[in-house]
Design a protein around this motif. Structure first.
Motif, short mmCIF file in Angstrom:
data_model
loop_
_atom_site.label_atom_id
_atom_site.label_comp_id
_atom_site.label_asym_id
_atom_site.label_seq_id
_atom_site.Cartn_x
_atom_site.Cartn_y
_atom_site.Cartn_z
N PHE A 41 17.29 -16.84 -22.32
CA PHE A 41 18.15 -16.57 -21.17
C PHE A 41 19.02 -17.78 -20.86
O PHE A 41 18.75 -18.91 -21.27
CB PHE A 41 17.33 -16.17 -19.94
N HIS A 42 20.11 -17.48 -20.14
CA HIS A 42 21.00 -18.52 -19.63
C HIS A 42 20.78 -18.63 -18.13
O HIS A 42 20.64 -17.62 -17.43
CB HIS A 42 22.47 -18.17 -19.88
N ASN A 43 20.77 -19.85 -17.64
CA ASN A 43 20.57 -20.16 -16.23
C ASN A 43 21.63 -21.19 -15.85
O ASN A 43 21.37 -22.39 -15.90
CB ASN A 43 19.16 -20.70 -16.02
N HIS A 55 17.14 -15.77 -7.34
CA HIS A 55 18.01 -16.52 -8.24
C HIS A 55 18.25 -15.65 -9.47
O HIS A 55 17.36 -14.91 -9.87
CB HIS A 55 17.29 -17.83 -8.61
N ARG A 105 13.58 -23.40 -13.45
CA ARG A 105 14.15 -24.60 -14.08
C ARG A 105 13.05 -25.53 -14.58
O ARG A 105 13.27 -26.34 -15.48
CB ARG A 105 15.01 -25.36 -13.07
N PRO A 127 14.20 -19.84 -8.36
CA PRO A 127 14.94 -20.97 -8.92
C PRO A 127 14.07 -22.03 -9.59
O PRO A 127 14.54 -22.79 -10.43
CB PRO A 127 15.69 -21.57 -7.73
N SER A 146 16.27 -11.23 -11.64
CA SER A 146 16.00 -12.01 -10.44
C SER A 146 14.72 -12.83 -10.65
O SER A 146 13.64 -12.27 -10.87
CB SER A 146 15.83 -11.08 -9.24
N SER A 172 17.71 -26.56 -19.35
CA SER A 172 17.34 -25.50 -18.39
C SER A 172 18.52 -24.60 -18.07
O SER A 172 18.42 -23.75 -17.18
CB SER A 172 16.77 -26.12 -17.11
N GLN A 173 19.64 -24.78 -18.80
CA GLN A 173 20.83 -23.96 -18.54
C GLN A 173 21.12 -22.95 -19.65
O GLN A 173 21.40 -21.80 -19.37
CB GLN A 173 22.07 -24.85 -18.37
N SER A 181 22.77 -22.48 -13.29
CA SER A 181 22.50 -23.47 -12.26
C SER A 181 21.28 -24.33 -12.59
O SER A 181 20.75 -25.03 -11.73
CB SER A 181 22.32 -22.81 -10.90
N GLY A 182 20.87 -24.33 -13.84
CA GLY A 182 19.80 -25.24 -14.26
C GLY A 182 20.23 -26.68 -14.04
O GLY A 182 21.42 -26.98 -13.90
N VAL A 215 19.40 -15.03 -13.52
CA VAL A 215 19.59 -15.54 -14.88
C VAL A 215 20.02 -14.36 -15.76
O VAL A 215 19.81 -13.20 -15.40
CB VAL A 215 18.32 -16.21 -15.45
#
Length: 139
Positions: free
Chosen positions: A106-108, A91, A79, A76, A73, A116-117, A110-111, A93
């Protein structure tokens, strides 16, 4: 993200959301909005998929290094890590490792850009500025 990272087929996101919600992982408000993920329900859903997991509390970013997959957690605004962190958490990841420099990877999804994804890398002290200290350890 976890299913894909484990090499499993990934159903449409709303199908997963309905299943996780049925396991208690999401609560729908009277107005139809969905609150954030409830970890106990998500862990129950993962167990139903044959995926061991456990809830993490009171963690620091360095605790995530070398521990395999962790749903973490973060705020957000992760990003844009060069800016200030306006808060922590809210948010999710998927932390999946560290690089040779010790940065968390890490993968995000909603980047707002590819950078940023996917395979985002941050030093633990930078990750900590956004990290709420909680999440779900997979495995």
């Amino acid at each position: 993200m976890v299913l894909g990272a484990l090499g499993r087929p990934v159903p449409p996101i709303h199908a997963i959301r309905r299943e996780v919600q049925a396991a208690g992982g999401y609560v729908e408000a009277a107005d139809g909005t969905i609150r954030g993920l409830i970890y106990a329900g998500a862990v129950a859903w993962l167990a139903g998929q044959g995926i061991a997991s456990r809830i993490l509390l009171d963690q620091q970013a360095r605790d995530l290094a070398g521990q395999g997959l962790t749903i973490a957690s973060v705020h957000p605004a992760i990003r844009w890590p060069e800016g200030p962190a306006p808060g922590r958490g809210g948010h999710l990841v998927l932390v999946f490792g560290t690089d040779a420099a010790g940065r968390l990877r890490f993968h995000n999804p909603s980047g707002d850009s590819p950078a940023s994804q996917e395979d985002v890398r941050l030093a633990p002290e930078d990750f900590d500025r956004f990290f709420a200290g909680r999440g779900i350890r997979i495995g």
